[in-house]
Design a protein around this motif. Structure first.
Motif, PDB file in Angstrom:
ATOM      1  N   ASP A 204      45.347  57.381  42.063  1.00 12.72           N
ATOM      2  CA  ASP A 204      46.404  56.733  42.346  1.00 12.72           C
ATOM      3  C   ASP A 204      46.186  55.196  41.706  1.00 12.72           C
ATOM      4  N   PRO A 205      46.607  54.941  40.472  1.00 15.19           N
ATOM      5  CA  PRO A 205      46.147  53.770  39.565  1.00 15.19           C
ATOM      6  C   PRO A 205      46.816  52.389  40.287  1.00 15.19           C
ATOM      7  N   HIS A 206      47.881  52.519  40.673  1.00 12.22           N
ATOM      8  CA  HIS A 206      48.170  51.274  41.395  1.00 12.22           C
ATOM      9  C   HIS A 206      47.551  50.787  42.447  1.00 12.22           C
ATOM     10  N   LYS A 207      47.318  51.785  43.410  1.00 10.67           N
ATOM     11  CA  LYS A 207      46.413  51.501  44.904  1.00 10.67           C
ATOM     12  C   LYS A 207      45.083  50.852  44.303  1.00 10.67           C
ATOM     13  N   HIS A 208      44.548  51.752  43.444  1.00 17.63           N
ATOM     14  CA  HIS A 208      42.970  51.239  43.187  1.00 17.63           C
ATOM     15  C   HIS A 208      43.117  49.806  42.499  1.00 17.63           C
ATOM     16  N   ALA A 209      44.037  49.586  41.475  1.00 12.26           N
ATOM     17  CA  ALA A 209      44.087  48.421  40.893  1.00 12.26           C
ATOM     18  C   ALA A 209      44.299  47.246  41.783  1.00 12.26           C
ATOM     19  N   THR A 210      45.174  47.262  42.730  1.00 16.47           N
ATOM     20  CA  THR A 210      45.621  46.428  43.598  1.00 16.47           C
ATOM     21  C   THR A 210      44.419  46.142  44.467  1.00 16.47           C
ATOM     22  N   ARG A 211      43.800  46.967  44.943  1.00 14.75           N
ATOM     23  CA  ARG A 211      42.451  46.824  45.735  1.00 14.75           C
ATOM     24  C   ARG A 211      41.681  45.801  45.030  1.00 14.75           C
ATOM     25  N   PHE A 212      41.416  46.361  43.891  1.00 11.99           N
ATOM     26  CA  PHE A 212      40.232  45.810  42.939  1.00 11.99           C
ATOM     27  C   PHE A 212      40.574  44.125  42.781  1.00 11.99           C
ATOM     28  N   VAL A 213      42.115  44.150  42.357  1.00  8.78           N
ATOM     29  CA  VAL A 213      42.506  42.725  41.940  1.00  8.78           C
ATOM     30  C   VAL A 213      42.453  41.793  43.498  1.00  8.78           C
ATOM     31  N   ASN A 214      42.825  42.255  44.481  1.00 11.74           N
ATOM     32  CA  ASN A 214      42.712  41.515  45.473  1.00 11.74           C
ATOM     33  C   ASN A 214      41.356  41.287  46.348  1.00 11.74           C
ATOM     34  N   ARG A 215      40.396  42.103  45.861  1.00  5.54           N
ATOM     35  CA  ARG A 215      38.888  41.948  46.213  1.00  5.54           C
ATOM     36  C   ARG A 215      38.374  40.972  45.251  1.00  5.54           C
ATOM     37  N   TYR A 216      38.632  41.000  43.984  1.00  5.60           N
ATOM     38  CA  TYR A 216      38.147  40.174  43.114  1.00  5.60           C
ATOM     39  C   TYR A 216      38.612  38.854  43.349  1.00  5.60           C
ATOM     40  N   VAL A 217      40.084  38.616  43.656  1.00  5.04           N
ATOM     41  CA  VAL A 217      40.448  37.121  43.897  1.00  5.04           C
ATOM     42  C   VAL A 217      40.063  36.819  45.300  1.00  5.04           C
ATOM     43  N   ASP A 218      39.983  37.440  46.139  1.00  2.00           N
ATOM     44  CA  ASP A 218      39.342  37.004  47.567  1.00  2.00           C
ATOM     45  C   ASP A 218      37.970  36.701  47.526  1.00  2.00           C
ATOM     46  N   LEU A 219      37.118  37.174  46.739  1.00  2.00           N
ATOM     47  CA  LEU A 219      35.736  36.840  46.513  1.00  2.00           C
ATOM     48  C   LEU A 219      35.715  35.659  45.619  1.00  2.00           C
ATOM     49  N   TRP A 220      36.354  35.338  44.623  1.00  2.00           N
ATOM     50  CA  TRP A 220      36.467  34.135  43.756  1.00  2.00           C
ATOM     51  C   TRP A 220      36.731  32.971  44.428  1.00  2.00           C
ATOM     52  N   GLN A 221      37.879  33.328  45.526  1.00  2.00           N
ATOM     53  CA  GLN A 221      38.237  32.169  46.306  1.00  2.00           C
ATOM     54  C   GLN A 221      37.128  31.703  47.211  1.00  2.00           C
ATOM     55  N   ARG A 222      36.286  32.508  47.705  1.00  2.00           N
ATOM     56  CA  ARG A 222      35.055  31.773  48.557  1.00  2.00           C
ATOM     57  C   ARG A 222      34.510  30.842  47.757  1.00  2.00           C
TER      58      ARG A 222
ATOM     59  N   MET B 206      38.716  37.844  32.364  1.00  2.00           N
ATOM     60  CA  MET B 206      39.222  36.705  32.001  1.00  2.00           C
ATOM     61  C   MET B 206      40.696  36.652  32.535  1.00  2.00           C
ATOM     62  N   LEU B 207      41.142  37.661  32.615  1.00  2.00           N
ATOM     63  CA  LEU B 207      42.828  37.728  33.075  1.00  2.00           C
ATOM     64  C   LEU B 207      42.583  37.493  34.677  1.00  2.00           C
ATOM     65  N   LEU B 208      41.423  38.258  35.275  1.00  2.00           N
ATOM     66  CA  LEU B 208      41.282  37.968  36.787  1.00  2.00           C
ATOM     67  C   LEU B 208      40.880  36.596  37.196  1.00  2.00           C
ATOM     68  N   GLU B 209      40.014  36.143  36.197  1.00  2.00           N
ATOM     69  CA  GLU B 209      39.390  34.521  36.626  1.00  2.00           C
ATOM     70  C   GLU B 209      40.673  33.704  36.637  1.00  2.00           C
ATOM     71  N   ARG B 210      41.651  33.908  35.658  1.00  2.00           N
ATOM     72  CA  ARG B 210      42.733  32.838  35.464  1.00  2.00           C
ATOM     73  C   ARG B 210      43.613  33.164  36.779  1.00  2.00           C
ATOM     74  N   VAL B 211      44.065  34.218  37.181  1.00  2.00           N
ATOM     75  CA  VAL B 211      44.911  34.554  38.250  1.00  2.00           C
ATOM     76  C   VAL B 211      44.123  34.104  39.775  1.00  2.00           C
ATOM     77  N   SER B 212      42.957  34.187  39.745  1.00  2.00           N
ATOM     78  CA  SER B 212      42.074  33.577  40.857  1.00  2.00           C
ATOM     79  C   SER B 212      42.057  32.001  40.880  1.00  2.00           C
ATOM     80  N   SER B 213      41.989  31.357  39.579  1.00  2.00           N
ATOM     81  CA  SER B 213      41.909  30.067  39.661  1.00  2.00           C
ATOM     82  C   SER B 213      43.268  29.402  40.053  1.00  2.00           C
TER      83      SER B 213
END
Length: 189
Positions: free
Chosen positions: A72-90, A152-159
């Motif tokens: 389930d690529p969409h489910k995994h990618a969504t969890r991954f991106v959300n976790r990354y961004v949430d950690l970055w926001q801390r 790099m993509l995830l860092e920019r989205v996180s910022s």
């Protein structure tokens, strides 16, 4: 030392690294500039120390990055991106200051940025190599470069996560969803 780090982090919310001075940090921490200098040469060294306690990823995120997403690529990618961004926001303030100092060419901050990215790059590289072995993506492409492009993509989205509009085009949730879609595409799912 922790009080000094916490004070600097709080002040960096409204003051740039260059404009932050030792006296302000010491005052907010309830200590003196002399005590500050027992631990740090200056504010940049304090921020570099603070970054050592601001992890970019944890075991859960590394697991999400490295596992096979075929079911389930969409489910995994969504969890991954959300976790990354949430950690970055801390540690958002510290990361933004680090990134700006690195972009301005301060080699200490370039190194700090590289050090925290390594575990994530290693985990993503496993996923990239899996995609290459399954011929989902071009085998000649550099594994490291693909993993780095995702980070790099995830860092920019996180910022942008906190400042993106709440509704309308380009809001934070849409950016996260677009990042998840992009990651699945990059990995060939």
């Amino acid at each position: 030392m922790r009080r000094l780090i916490d004070a600097a982090t709080e002040l960096l919310e409204t003051t740039g690294l260059r404009d932050l001075n030792v006296a302000e940090v010491a005052r907010l921490a309830g200590t003196s500039p002399a005590t500050f200098y027992v631990y740090f040469e200056g504010v940049p060294e304090l921020v570099l120390e603070a970054l050592k306690t601001a992890p970019h990823c944890d075991a859960e995120l590394r697991e999400l990055a490295s596992q096979d997403w075929s079911d389930d690529p969409h489910k995994h990618a969504t969890r991954f991106v959300n976790r990354y961004v949430d950690l970055w926001q801390r540690h958002r303030t510290l990361y933004l200051v680090r990134n700006l100092a690195a972009e301005e060419g301060d080699s200490r901050f370039v190194e700090a940025r590289s050090n925290v990215a390594r575990p994530m790059l290693a985990a993503l590289s496993q996923n990239v190599d899996r995609s290459k072995s399954c011929r989902r993506i071009e085998t000649k492409v550099s594994t490291f470069a693909v993993a780095a492009a995702i980070v790099m993509l995830l860092e920019r989205v996180s910022s942008l996560d906190r400042i993106a509009p709440v509704s309308g085009d380009g809001n934070a949730l849409e950016l996260r969803a677009a990042a998840a879609f992009s990651v699945t595409q990059i990995l060939g799912y």
